[in-house]
Motif scaffolding. Structure first.
Motif, PDB file in Angstrom:
ATOM      1  N   MET A  93      44.436  16.246  11.663  1.00  0.00           N
ATOM      2  CA  MET A  93      44.818  16.755  12.964  1.00  0.00           C
ATOM      3  C   MET A  93      45.576  18.074  12.803  1.00  0.00           C
ATOM      4  SD  MET A  93      43.861  15.630  15.685  1.00  0.00           S
ATOM      5  CE  MET A  93      44.112  15.679  17.407  1.00  0.00           C
ATOM      6  N   ILE A  94      45.724  18.766  13.860  1.00  0.00           N
ATOM      7  CA  ILE A  94      46.345  20.083  13.878  1.00  0.00           C
ATOM      8  C   ILE A  94      47.835  19.990  13.561  1.00  0.00           C
ATOM      9  CG2 ILE A  94      46.825  22.076  15.328  1.00  0.00           C
ATOM     10  CD1 ILE A  94      44.429  21.041  17.046  1.00  0.00           C
ATOM     11  N   GLN A  95      48.288  20.912  12.773  1.00  0.00           N
ATOM     12  CA  GLN A  95      49.722  20.993  12.467  1.00  0.00           C
ATOM     13  C   GLN A  95      50.375  21.900  13.492  1.00  0.00           C
ATOM     14  OE1 GLN A  95      51.094  19.292   9.738  1.00  0.00           O
ATOM     15  NE2 GLN A  95      49.043  18.430   9.770  1.00  0.00           N
ATOM     16  N   SER A  96      51.598  21.572  13.868  1.00  0.00           N
ATOM     17  CA  SER A  96      52.311  22.482  14.764  1.00  0.00           C
ATOM     18  C   SER A  96      53.663  22.795  14.150  1.00  0.00           C
ATOM     19  CB  SER A  96      52.464  21.844  16.145  1.00  0.00           C
ATOM     20  OG  SER A  96      53.125  20.608  16.033  1.00  0.00           O
ATOM     21  N   GLY A  97      54.427  23.587  14.836  1.00  0.00           N
ATOM     22  CA  GLY A  97      55.751  23.943  14.329  1.00  0.00           C
ATOM     23  C   GLY A  97      55.676  24.946  13.203  1.00  0.00           C
ATOM     24  N   GLY A  98      55.248  26.166  13.525  1.00  0.00           N
ATOM     25  CA  GLY A  98      55.229  27.218  12.509  1.00  0.00           C
ATOM     26  C   GLY A  98      53.952  27.237  11.701  1.00  0.00           C
ATOM     27  N   GLN A  99      53.238  26.139  11.686  1.00  0.00           N
ATOM     28  CA  GLN A  99      51.978  26.079  10.956  1.00  0.00           C
ATOM     29  C   GLN A  99      50.897  26.786  11.759  1.00  0.00           C
ATOM     30  OE1 GLN A  99      50.848  24.971   8.106  1.00  0.00           O
ATOM     31  NE2 GLN A  99      52.278  23.463   7.330  1.00  0.00           N
ATOM     32  N   SER A 100      49.968  27.354  11.067  1.00  0.00           N
ATOM     33  CA  SER A 100      48.836  27.988  11.715  1.00  0.00           C
ATOM     34  C   SER A 100      47.630  27.075  11.556  1.00  0.00           C
ATOM     35  CB  SER A 100      48.593  29.332  11.044  1.00  0.00           C
ATOM     36  OG  SER A 100      47.281  29.738  11.237  1.00  0.00           O
ATOM     37  N   MET A 101      46.760  27.097  12.536  1.00  0.00           N
ATOM     38  CA  MET A 101      45.535  26.307  12.443  1.00  0.00           C
ATOM     39  C   MET A 101      44.519  26.970  11.536  1.00  0.00           C
ATOM     40  SD  MET A 101      44.398  25.282  16.092  1.00  0.00           S
ATOM     41  CE  MET A 101      44.064  23.702  16.555  1.00  0.00           C
ATOM     42  N   VAL A 102      44.258  28.250  11.788  1.00  0.00           N
ATOM     43  CA  VAL A 102      43.232  28.932  11.001  1.00  0.00           C
ATOM     44  C   VAL A 102      43.661  30.285  10.451  1.00  0.00           C
ATOM     45  CG1 VAL A 102      41.355  27.791  12.255  1.00  0.00           C
ATOM     46  CG2 VAL A 102      42.092  30.049  12.965  1.00  0.00           C
ATOM     47  N   LEU A 103      44.629  30.949  11.087  1.00  0.00           N
ATOM     48  CA  LEU A 103      44.937  32.333  10.711  1.00  0.00           C
ATOM     49  C   LEU A 103      45.437  32.493   9.283  1.00  0.00           C
ATOM     50  CD1 LEU A 103      46.489  33.817  13.978  1.00  0.00           C
ATOM     51  CD2 LEU A 103      44.159  34.003  13.120  1.00  0.00           C
ATOM     52  N   ASP A 104      46.097  31.476   8.743  1.00  0.00           N
ATOM     53  CA  ASP A 104      46.594  31.612   7.373  1.00  0.00           C
ATOM     54  C   ASP A 104      45.728  30.848   6.376  1.00  0.00           C
ATOM     55  OD1 ASP A 104      47.240  29.019   7.994  1.00  0.00           O
ATOM     56  OD2 ASP A 104      49.378  29.203   7.536  1.00  0.00           O
ATOM     57  N   LYS A 105      44.516  30.501   6.773  1.00  0.00           N
ATOM     58  CA  LYS A 105      43.618  29.721   5.922  1.00  0.00           C
ATOM     59  C   LYS A 105      42.583  30.624   5.254  1.00  0.00           C
ATOM     60  CE  LYS A 105      45.371  25.750   7.368  1.00  0.00           C
ATOM     61  NZ  LYS A 105      46.600  26.218   7.983  1.00  0.00           N
ATOM     62  N   GLN A 106      42.034  30.118   4.151  1.00  0.00           N
ATOM     63  CA  GLN A 106      41.041  30.878   3.396  1.00  0.00           C
ATOM     64  C   GLN A 106      39.808  31.195   4.248  1.00  0.00           C
ATOM     65  OE1 GLN A 106      39.681  29.010  -0.209  1.00  0.00           O
ATOM     66  NE2 GLN A 106      38.178  30.612  -0.609  1.00  0.00           N
ATOM     67  N   GLY A 107      39.414  30.261   5.107  1.00  0.00           N
ATOM     68  CA  GLY A 107      38.235  30.482   5.943  1.00  0.00           C
ATOM     69  C   GLY A 107      38.374  31.716   6.810  1.00  0.00           C
ATOM     70  N   TYR A 108      39.588  31.954   7.325  1.00  0.00           N
ATOM     71  CA  TYR A 108      39.795  33.141   8.160  1.00  0.00           C
ATOM     72  C   TYR A 108      39.733  34.402   7.308  1.00  0.00           C
ATOM     73  CZ  TYR A 108      41.545  36.414  11.585  1.00  0.00           C
ATOM     74  OH  TYR A 108      41.662  37.490  12.416  1.00  0.00           O
ATOM     75  N   ASP A 109      40.300  34.343   6.111  1.00  0.00           N
ATOM     76  CA  ASP A 109      40.218  35.495   5.200  1.00  0.00           C
ATOM     77  C   ASP A 109      38.757  35.832   4.917  1.00  0.00           C
ATOM     78  OD1 ASP A 109      42.974  35.513   5.101  1.00  0.00           O
ATOM     79  OD2 ASP A 109      43.093  34.459   3.184  1.00  0.00           O
ATOM     80  N   GLU A 110      37.932  34.794   4.715  1.00  0.00           N
ATOM     81  CA  GLU A 110      36.506  35.011   4.448  1.00  0.00           C
ATOM     82  C   GLU A 110      35.814  35.613   5.670  1.00  0.00           C
ATOM     83  OE1 GLU A 110      35.211  31.131   3.186  1.00  0.00           O
ATOM     84  OE2 GLU A 110      36.276  31.308   1.277  1.00  0.00           O
ATOM     85  N   LEU A 111      36.240  35.183   6.854  1.00  0.00           N
ATOM     86  CA  LEU A 111      35.677  35.712   8.091  1.00  0.00           C
ATOM     87  C   LEU A 111      36.001  37.208   8.241  1.00  0.00           C
ATOM     88  CD1 LEU A 111      34.020  34.475  10.369  1.00  0.00           C
ATOM     89  CD2 LEU A 111      36.150  34.051  11.588  1.00  0.00           C
ATOM     90  N   VAL A 112      37.231  37.579   7.915  1.00  0.00           N
ATOM     91  CA  VAL A 112      37.634  38.986   7.970  1.00  0.00           C
ATOM     92  C   VAL A 112      36.815  39.800   6.960  1.00  0.00           C
ATOM     93  CG1 VAL A 112      39.533  40.608   7.589  1.00  0.00           C
ATOM     94  CG2 VAL A 112      39.928  38.503   8.888  1.00  0.00           C
ATOM     95  N   MET A 113      36.607  39.224   5.771  1.00  0.00           N
ATOM     96  CA  MET A 113      35.774  39.899   4.761  1.00  0.00           C
ATOM     97  C   MET A 113      34.351  40.105   5.290  1.00  0.00           C
ATOM     98  SD  MET A 113      37.230  40.711   1.886  1.00  0.00           S
ATOM     99  CE  MET A 113      35.819  40.803   0.795  1.00  0.00           C
ATOM    100  N   TYR A 114      33.818  39.083   5.943  1.00  0.00           N
ATOM    101  CA  TYR A 114      32.474  39.146   6.515  1.00  0.00           C
ATOM    102  C   TYR A 114      32.401  40.276   7.545  1.00  0.00           C
ATOM    103  CZ  TYR A 114      28.259  37.571   8.972  1.00  0.00           C
ATOM    104  OH  TYR A 114      27.028  37.502   9.561  1.00  0.00           O
TER     105      TYR A 114
END
Length: 119
Positions: free
Chosen positions: A1-22
């Motif tokens: 489940m989604i983390q809250s309280g300072g945690q990011s869902m996707v922005l600090d994850k590897q998948g988002y980094d790969e998306l930016v690279m794409y």
């Protein structure tokens, strides 16, 4: 489940980094002329519309999301749209070409997949 309280869902994850690279690997799509269909939206309008449609789909498909989780998704998506605006700033007011339209649709689908995986 989604983390809250300072945690990011996707922005600090590897998948988002790969998306930016794409995105950066495909920037040439936004630097060259192409076919523009009559009535084509501007680049930023299309990005906002397509991403918004996908956020709505995420919330409809995941009915168990709390209001806080939905707000987190919207905040992170705003961040993603802001990143796209920064990267594509030189072309946001141009009408999209057929190729750009296809890429933006695909990119938005990949963003949705990131959130679907995070939920």
């Amino acid at each position: 489940m989604i983390q809250s309280g300072g945690q990011s869902m996707v922005l600090d994850k590897q998948g988002y980094d790969e998306l930016v690279m794409y995105l950066t690997q495909n920037l040439t799509l936004f630097e060259k002329p192409g076919e523009i269909k009559p009535g084509a939206p501007k680049v930023m309008e299309l990005i906002e519309d397509v991403i918004a449609e996908n956020v709505i789909r995420i919330c409809e498909q995941h009915t168990e999301l709390t209001t806080e989780q939905r707000s987190l998704i919207v905040r992170e998506v705003d961040g993603i749209v802001y990143d796209l605006q920064e990267v594509l700033s030189s072309v946001t007011d141009q009408h999209v070409t057929v190729e750009q339209n296809a890429f933006i649709e695909e990119f938005a689908g990949l963003v949705k997949n990131l959130f679907d995986s995070a939920v």
